[in-house]
Design a protein around this motif. Sequence first.
Motif, PDB file in Angstrom:
ATOM      1  N   SER A  36     -43.204 -21.595 -63.116  1.00  0.00           N
ATOM      2  CA  SER A  36     -42.956 -20.914 -61.880  1.00  0.00           C
ATOM      3  C   SER A  36     -41.340 -21.210 -62.270  1.00  0.00           C
ATOM      4  O   SER A  36     -40.487 -19.966 -61.979  1.00  0.00           O
ATOM      5  N   GLU A  55     -34.887 -28.948 -67.933  1.00  0.00           N
ATOM      6  CA  GLU A  55     -35.575 -29.336 -67.832  1.00  0.00           C
ATOM      7  C   GLU A  55     -36.128 -31.164 -68.912  1.00  0.00           C
ATOM      8  O   GLU A  55     -35.153 -31.154 -70.035  1.00  0.00           O
ATOM      9  N   ARG A  56     -36.384 -31.988 -67.609  1.00  0.00           N
ATOM     10  CA  ARG A  56     -36.684 -33.107 -68.723  1.00  0.00           C
ATOM     11  C   ARG A  56     -36.802 -33.590 -69.814  1.00  0.00           C
ATOM     12  O   ARG A  56     -36.754 -34.131 -70.319  1.00  0.00           O
ATOM     13  N   GLY A  63     -47.246 -28.173 -66.266  1.00  0.00           N
ATOM     14  CA  GLY A  63     -48.608 -28.467 -66.140  1.00  0.00           C
ATOM     15  C   GLY A  63     -49.913 -27.545 -66.884  1.00  0.00           C
ATOM     16  O   GLY A  63     -50.527 -27.676 -67.628  1.00  0.00           O
ATOM     17  N   VAL A 127     -32.663 -33.628 -63.811  1.00  0.00           N
ATOM     18  CA  VAL A 127     -32.032 -33.146 -62.901  1.00  0.00           C
ATOM     19  C   VAL A 127     -31.979 -34.422 -61.562  1.00  0.00           C
ATOM     20  O   VAL A 127     -32.685 -35.004 -61.378  1.00  0.00           O
ATOM     21  N   HIS A 171     -45.264 -31.002 -58.631  1.00  0.00           N
ATOM     22  CA  HIS A 171     -45.675 -31.414 -57.157  1.00  0.00           C
ATOM     23  C   HIS A 171     -45.322 -32.779 -56.674  1.00  0.00           C
ATOM     24  O   HIS A 171     -44.713 -32.960 -55.712  1.00  0.00           O
ATOM     25  N   GLU A 174     -38.862 -32.884 -57.115  1.00  0.00           N
ATOM     26  CA  GLU A 174     -38.330 -33.415 -57.010  1.00  0.00           C
ATOM     27  C   GLU A 174     -36.505 -33.579 -55.881  1.00  0.00           C
ATOM     28  O   GLU A 174     -36.044 -34.604 -55.345  1.00  0.00           O
ATOM     29  N   MET A 225     -45.064 -25.744 -57.475  1.00  0.00           N
ATOM     30  CA  MET A 225     -46.317 -26.251 -56.714  1.00  0.00           C
ATOM     31  C   MET A 225     -45.438 -27.574 -55.543  1.00  0.00           C
ATOM     32  O   MET A 225     -46.001 -28.405 -54.882  1.00  0.00           O
ATOM     33  N   GLY A 237     -55.610 -26.612 -59.370  1.00  0.00           N
ATOM     34  CA  GLY A 237     -56.222 -27.379 -59.999  1.00  0.00           C
ATOM     35  C   GLY A 237     -55.169 -25.744 -61.042  1.00  0.00           C
ATOM     36  O   GLY A 237     -54.126 -25.770 -60.807  1.00  0.00           O
TER      37      GLY A 237
HETATM   38  O1  48F Z   1     -45.660 -29.155 -63.153  1.00  0.00           O
HETATM   39  P1  48F Z   1     -45.054 -28.123 -63.696  1.00  0.00           P
HETATM   40  O2  48F Z   1     -45.911 -27.003 -64.576  1.00  0.00           O
HETATM   41  O3  48F Z   1     -44.321 -26.688 -62.306  1.00  0.00           O
HETATM   42  P2  48F Z   1     -44.672 -25.691 -61.615  1.00  0.00           P
HETATM   43  O4  48F Z   1     -44.243 -24.424 -62.194  1.00  0.00           O
HETATM   44  O5  48F Z   1     -45.998 -25.296 -62.560  1.00  0.00           O
HETATM   45  C1  48F Z   1     -47.148 -26.456 -61.667  1.00  0.00           C
HETATM   46  C2  48F Z   1     -48.470 -26.154 -62.235  1.00  0.00           C
HETATM   47  O6  48F Z   1     -48.293 -26.698 -64.045  1.00  0.00           O
HETATM   48  C3  48F Z   1     -50.231 -27.119 -62.369  1.00  0.00           C
HETATM   49  C4  48F Z   1     -50.365 -26.725 -61.153  1.00  0.00           C
HETATM   50  C5  48F Z   1     -51.732 -24.909 -61.388  1.00  0.00           C
HETATM   51  O7  48F Z   1     -51.792 -25.384 -60.135  1.00  0.00           O
HETATM   52  O8  48F Z   1     -50.674 -27.438 -60.045  1.00  0.00           O
HETATM   53  O9  48F Z   1     -49.228 -27.881 -61.749  1.00  0.00           O
HETATM   54  O10 48F Z   1     -45.076 -25.980 -59.875  1.00  0.00           O
HETATM   55  O11 48F Z   1     -43.893 -28.031 -64.037  1.00  0.00           O
HETATM   56  C6  48F Z   1     -42.431 -28.559 -63.355  1.00  0.00           C
HETATM   57  C7  48F Z   1     -41.543 -29.065 -64.776  1.00  0.00           C
HETATM   58  O12 48F Z   1     -40.604 -29.507 -64.079  1.00  0.00           O
HETATM   59  C8  48F Z   1     -39.562 -30.481 -64.574  1.00  0.00           C
HETATM   60  C9  48F Z   1     -40.937 -31.172 -65.353  1.00  0.00           C
HETATM   61  O13 48F Z   1     -40.938 -31.827 -66.833  1.00  0.00           O
HETATM   62  C10 48F Z   1     -42.340 -29.997 -65.716  1.00  0.00           C
HETATM   63  O14 48F Z   1     -41.793 -29.201 -66.737  1.00  0.00           O
HETATM   64  N1  48F Z   1     -39.178 -32.153 -63.696  1.00  0.00           N
HETATM   65  C11 48F Z   1     -39.687 -32.473 -63.119  1.00  0.00           C
HETATM   66  N2  48F Z   1     -38.908 -33.626 -62.389  1.00  0.00           N
HETATM   67  C12 48F Z   1     -37.193 -32.619 -62.760  1.00  0.00           C
HETATM   68  C13 48F Z   1     -37.742 -31.712 -64.324  1.00  0.00           C
HETATM   69  C14 48F Z   1     -35.850 -33.368 -62.435  1.00  0.00           C
HETATM   70  N3  48F Z   1     -36.407 -33.893 -62.026  1.00  0.00           N
HETATM   71  N4  48F Z   1     -35.237 -32.398 -64.060  1.00  0.00           N
HETATM   72  C15 48F Z   1     -35.797 -31.439 -64.564  1.00  0.00           C
HETATM   73  N5  48F Z   1     -36.924 -31.507 -64.519  1.00  0.00           N
END
Ligand code: 48F
Length: 264
Positions: A36, A55-56, A63, A127, A171, A174, A225, A237
Motif C-alpha cells: 500500500s 522502511e524499517r 507481507g 519511524v 497490521h 505504528e 492493513m 490474508g
Molecule cells: O505489512 P505490510 O505489507 O503493509 P500493507 O501495505 O500490506 C499488508 C499486506 O502485506 C498483508 C495483508 C494482505 O492482505 O494483510 O499483511 O498494509 O508492510 C508494512 C511495512 O511497514 C514497515 C514494515 O517493515 C513493512 O515493510 N514498518 C512497520 N513499522 C514501521 C515500518 C516503522 N515504524 N517505520 C518504518 N517502517
Amino acid sequence: MKIDETIISEAIVKSFTKEFLSALDVDVAIAGAGPSGMIAAYYLAKEGAKTVIFERNLRVGGGMPGGGMMFNSIVVQEEGKRILDEFEVRTTKYRDDYYVADSLETVSTICSKAIKAGAKIFNLISVEDVMIGEADKITGLVLNWSATSLAKLHVDPLAIRAKIVIDATGHDSEVCHIVVKKLGAKLRTKTGGVIGEKSMRADVGERELVENTREVYPGLIVAGMAANAVFGSPRMGAIFGGMLISGKKAAEVTSGVLQKAKVS
Ligand code: 48F
C-alpha cells in the motif's frame, strides 16, 4: 583502470547524503514500504508530489513477498488486476474474479516503478515518532536507524518535515499508535483510538479497506492493513487487491488534502 576503494566510499556517502538532505522537507512522507505504501508513493510521485518512504526492514514489500504462508503467489480480484495491468505485472486468471500473480514480480515491479516515478525509498530507517506543530497537527516524522533499536542503543533521532504523513505500517499501525499514545485519543474513529483489527473475513475486510483509507488525524492518512486495524475491520490474508486499491486511494486523498492546503 585501477579501482580506488575510497572513491567508492565517497560516491556512496555523498549520494546518500544528497538524497537524505533532499528528504528533509517533502510533500508526503510514508511510513512503510509494503504494497500500500509503495503504490501510494508511485501515484503521488507520478503527479509531481515530493514523496519519500521510510522502511524499517532491509528489504521492501512488507507481507507481500511471503505470499500466503510462504507460498509466494498472491491473489487479486478484478479491480486489483487492473492496477497490476497498469504496472505491467503479469497475472493468470484462476477463475472468475480471482487472478494470481508472482509475489516477487509484483513487489519488485511496484518498487521499481515507484522509484522511477520519483519517489525515494529509504530502507533500514524506522519511524519512531511524529513531529507536531500548532494544535498538535502532524508536521513530519522522527526517524532513527532500525539498527539502533535492534541493538538497544540510546541514540537520538533526526526529523524530517512533511505536509502529509501516510501510515502504511501494516497490521501494527505504528504511526497511529504513536499519535494516540503521545497526543491523546483524537483519531477520527468511533473510540478516538486505534480500534484494532478483527479476525479474518476477506470479503468484508477488502470492502471496508477502501472506505477506511482516509485522513484519520490532521495531516495523517492511513493506508493498507493499518487502515483496517485503526478502524476495527477484519484482516483478509493473502488477497492483495484491497492493498493496491487502498494505496491508490491514499494517493488520491493525499492529493486532495495537499490541494486544499495550497488553496487556503
Ligand atoms: O505489512 P505490510 O505489507 O503493509 P500493507 O501495505 O500490506 C499488508 C499486506 O502485506 C498483508 C495483508 C494482505 O492482505 O494483510 O499483511 O498494509 O508492510 C508494512 C511495512 O511497514 C514497515 C514494515 O517493515 C513493512 O515493510 N514498518 C512497520 N513499522 C514501521 C515500518 C516503522 N515504524 N517505520 C518504518 N517502517
